[in-house]
Motif scaffolding. Structure first.
Motif, mmCIF file in Angstrom:
data_model
loop_
_atom_site.group_PDB
_atom_site.id
_atom_site.type_symbol
_atom_site.label_atom_id
_atom_site.label_comp_id
_atom_site.label_asym_id
_atom_site.label_seq_id
_atom_site.Cartn_x
_atom_site.Cartn_y
_atom_site.Cartn_z
ATOM 1 N N UNK A 1 18.736 8.025 -1.330
ATOM 2 C CA UNK A 1 17.820 7.351 -2.262
ATOM 3 C C UNK A 1 17.544 8.247 -3.465
ATOM 4 N N UNK A 2 17.459 9.551 -3.247
ATOM 5 C CA UNK A 2 17.217 10.480 -4.352
ATOM 6 C C UNK A 2 18.373 10.498 -5.343
ATOM 7 N N UNK B 1 0.496 -0.049 3.034
ATOM 8 C CA UNK B 1 0.656 1.307 2.491
ATOM 9 C C UNK B 1 0.436 1.262 0.979
ATOM 10 N N UNK B 2 -0.594 1.943 0.536
ATOM 11 C CA UNK B 2 -0.944 1.882 -0.888
ATOM 12 C C UNK B 2 -0.221 2.951 -1.703
ATOM 13 N N UNK B 3 0.343 3.932 -1.026
ATOM 14 C CA UNK B 3 1.061 4.977 -1.753
ATOM 15 C C UNK B 3 1.396 6.117 -0.820
ATOM 16 N N UNK B 4 1.957 7.162 -1.383
ATOM 17 C CA UNK B 4 2.369 8.309 -0.579
ATOM 18 C C UNK B 4 1.702 9.570 -1.114
ATOM 19 N N UNK B 5 1.377 10.453 -0.201
ATOM 20 C CA UNK B 5 0.753 11.722 -0.580
ATOM 21 C C UNK B 5 1.705 12.563 -1.422
ATOM 22 N N UNK B 6 1.130 13.252 -2.404
ATOM 23 C CA UNK B 6 1.903 14.271 -3.120
ATOM 24 C C UNK B 6 2.025 15.507 -2.245
ATOM 25 N N UNK B 7 3.075 16.289 -2.456
ATOM 26 C CA UNK B 7 3.317 17.458 -1.610
ATOM 27 C C UNK B 7 3.657 18.671 -2.467
ATOM 28 N N UNK B 8 3.095 19.793 -2.072
ATOM 29 C CA UNK B 8 3.540 21.080 -2.632
ATOM 30 C C UNK B 8 3.798 22.025 -1.467
ATOM 31 N N UNK C 1 7.958 20.214 -4.871
ATOM 32 C CA UNK C 1 6.854 19.426 -5.418
ATOM 33 C C UNK C 1 7.259 17.957 -5.468
ATOM 34 N N UNK C 2 6.539 17.138 -4.725
ATOM 35 C CA UNK C 2 6.649 15.684 -4.849
ATOM 36 C C UNK C 2 5.323 15.189 -5.397
ATOM 37 N N UNK C 3 5.320 14.530 -6.549
ATOM 38 C CA UNK C 3 4.043 14.009 -7.035
ATOM 39 C C UNK C 3 3.519 12.892 -6.124
ATOM 40 N N UNK C 4 2.205 12.722 -6.073
ATOM 41 C CA UNK C 4 1.678 11.567 -5.336
ATOM 42 C C UNK C 4 2.250 10.293 -5.949
ATOM 43 N N UNK C 5 2.542 9.314 -5.106
ATOM 44 C CA UNK C 5 3.198 8.106 -5.609
ATOM 45 C C UNK C 5 2.398 6.883 -5.180
ATOM 46 N N UNK C 6 1.782 6.218 -6.151
ATOM 47 C CA UNK C 6 1.096 4.955 -5.846
ATOM 48 C C UNK C 6 2.137 3.849 -5.802
ATOM 49 N N UNK C 7 1.986 2.908 -4.866
ATOM 50 C CA UNK C 7 2.906 1.772 -4.803
ATOM 51 C C UNK C 7 2.412 0.663 -5.738
ATOM 52 N N UNK C 8 3.337 -0.306 -5.994
ATOM 53 C CA UNK C 8 3.066 -1.362 -6.986
ATOM 54 C C UNK C 8 2.046 -2.363 -6.437
ATOM 55 N N UNK C 9 0.973 -2.550 -7.174
ATOM 56 C CA UNK C 9 -0.139 -3.384 -6.701
ATOM 57 C C UNK C 9 0.293 -4.812 -6.319
ATOM 58 N N UNK C 10 1.121 -5.481 -7.134
ATOM 59 C CA UNK C 10 1.497 -6.856 -6.730
ATOM 60 C C UNK C 10 2.255 -6.893 -5.400
ATOM 61 N N UNK C 11 3.036 -5.854 -5.120
ATOM 62 C CA UNK C 11 3.784 -5.834 -3.855
ATOM 63 C C UNK C 11 2.868 -5.460 -2.690
ATOM 64 N N UNK D 1 12.301 6.982 1.815
ATOM 65 C CA UNK D 1 13.157 6.522 0.723
ATOM 66 C C UNK D 1 12.354 5.704 -0.286
ATOM 67 N N UNK D 2 11.384 4.958 0.209
ATOM 68 C CA UNK D 2 10.552 4.120 -0.670
ATOM 69 C C UNK D 2 9.835 4.946 -1.732
ATOM 70 N N UNK D 3 9.540 6.189 -1.411
ATOM 71 C CA UNK D 3 8.800 7.014 -2.372
ATOM 72 C C UNK D 3 9.684 7.311 -3.593
ATOM 73 N N UNK D 4 10.982 7.503 -3.356
ATOM 74 C CA UNK D 4 11.902 7.636 -4.494
ATOM 75 C C UNK D 4 12.111 6.300 -5.209
#
Ligand SMILES: [Zn+2]
Length: 416
Positions: A147-148, A214-221, A331-341, A366-369
């Motif tokens: 996915x990346x 799932x509203x989003x994914x945590x950012x990671x460092x 570093x993965x930034x926090x990722x909010x998912x799309x509100x309509x979905x 994979x969804x986070x990418x």
């Protein structure tokens, strides 16, 4: 008399068929303890891929494979020019992996197509089920390779030369299993990407809730940390004169835990790996190397945690008469998912009468990418005791069925 077609809201997937397909895929690479070992791009992965492709073809799909071996199974829409509504996940596992991580998201997608076929329903937009290559990152790094690469985070020429421990490259392994594809697949024509997945954590089970919206994914460092003191004899060296690297490291472990607790509930702090040198019972440790993994649901919190980590490590170093070097490696930034979905998932669960709650994904998927190039959302279902990446990973058929029904209606919501 014309037969009145059942309203589409009454449509349900076949839970037994979904379960049976999961159990059949789990036979490929089955382990003694009831798990699965199907490492990316191995002969077993090839067999798993063939199983998927056969299922997808039987459901009427055409198959494309891109340069990194991602498999795209397409069910044509009434309007083929419309952007595609996609779902998928991965079928590679950890060496001691389970039956459901990844496999569920892929086979739930196939079950959605079979359900639509049974009901004779054609969607406006095309539907695709995708198998992403090497999500786990166990045999080849980086994780989420397929996915990346698809979204342009990694260059294909860089990932193809990555080698496993035996010196076999990704490119060679793809050739060997016949999945070095040629298809160029664009990221631009994706209307929606949904991924259903076991939660891999304990929250849904603890709340006795069936569907995690799932509203989003945590950012990671992630950091590599090296504490440098000096080795000395455990007996003759008085306490005030020591440069004990492990003692200082233990304070950092406590600190990492506290940083996450200070930003509860959606922050995490973990030290999961540590090397002590020389690791001898009567020598004061001179060097300790370890990992720090910080996660949070927004960048401000993550930045604040990192700032405190640096500041307090400096204090620990001074007090302990050691040096502490911190090197950020991921570093993965926090990722909010799309509100309509996200809304489509929520409404899907609501209309099906299923219990639900908002959750954030603590793990990478994979969804986070995909979320970087297309509107994306995820559906979580509980797994037993929150355990995953383990051969005893387990999930209830009724939960898997429920999540797949939510996927069905969320996809229909976007595909028309
Ligand atoms: Zn997974």
């Amino acid at each position: 008399m014309t037969a009145v077609a059942k309203p589409i809201t009454d449509l349900r997937i076949n839970g037994k068929r979904l379960w049976d397909s999961l159990m059949r895929l789990a036979e490929i690479g089955a382990t003694q303890k009831g798990g699965v070992c199907r490492l990316a791009l191995t002969e077993l992965d090839r067999q798993g891929r063939e199983f998927f492709v056969a299922q997808a073809r039987a459901a009427g799909c055409t198959i494309r494979v891109d340069h990194i071996g991602n498999i795209f199974a397409r069910r044509e829409g009434l309007r083929p020019e419309l952007p595609v509504v996609m779902t998928g996940s991965h079928i590679d596992t950890q060496p001691t992996g389970g039956k459901f991580d990844g496999n569920y998201g892929v086979l739930a997608g196939i079950e959605v197509l079979n359900t639509l076929n049974d009901a004779g329903i054609k969607t406006q937009a095309p539907l695709e089920v995708v198998v992403w290559t090497n999500e786990e990152g166990s045999r080849f790094v980086p994780v989420m390779m397929g996915s990346g690469t698809f979204i342009g985070e990694f260059k294909i020429e860089d990932v193809l030369v990555q080698k496993d421990r035996e010196g076999i490259s990704v490119g060679q392994a793809l050739q060997a299993i016949g999945y070095a594809g040629q298809d160029q697949i664009s990221t631009s024509g994706i209307a929606a990407y949904f991924e259903s997945h076991i939660e891999q954590g304990p929250v849904l089970e603890a709340h006795d809730v069936t569907i995690g919206v799932v509203t989003g994914a945590l950012g990671q460092r992630w950091f590599d940390v090296v504490v440098t003191g000096s080795e000395a004899h455990a007996g003759p060296t008085p306490m005030p004169l020591r440069h004990d690297a492990l003692l200082a490291a233990s304070h950092v472990v406590q600190l990492v835990n506290r940083l996450a607790l200070d930003h509860a509930p959606n922050a995490r702090g973990t030290v999961g790996m540590m090397d002590v040198y020389p690791n001898s019972r009567n020598v004061i440790p001179g060097t300790v190397k370890f990992s720090v993994d910080l996660r949070a649901d927004n960048d401000e919190t993550l930045a604040a945690m990192v700032k405190s980590l640096h500041e307090e490590c400096a204090m620990i170093a001074q007090k302990g008469q050691v040096e502490i070097a911190l090197n950020q490696v991921v570093y993965f930034p926090p990722q909010a998912f799309a509100e309509p979905l996200v809304e489509a998932v929520r409404n899907g669960a609501k209309n099906l009468g299923l219990s639900q709650m908002n959750v954030v994904s603590g793990a990478g998927h994979d969804a986070v990418y995909l979320a970087r190039v297309a509107p994306t959302a995820m559906i979580f279902v509980p797994c037993k005791d929150g355990i995953s990446h383990n051969e005893i990973e387990d999930a209830k058929p009724e939960h898997l069925e429920a999540g797949c029904n939510v996927l069905l209606h969320a996809m229909l919501n976007r595909a028309g």
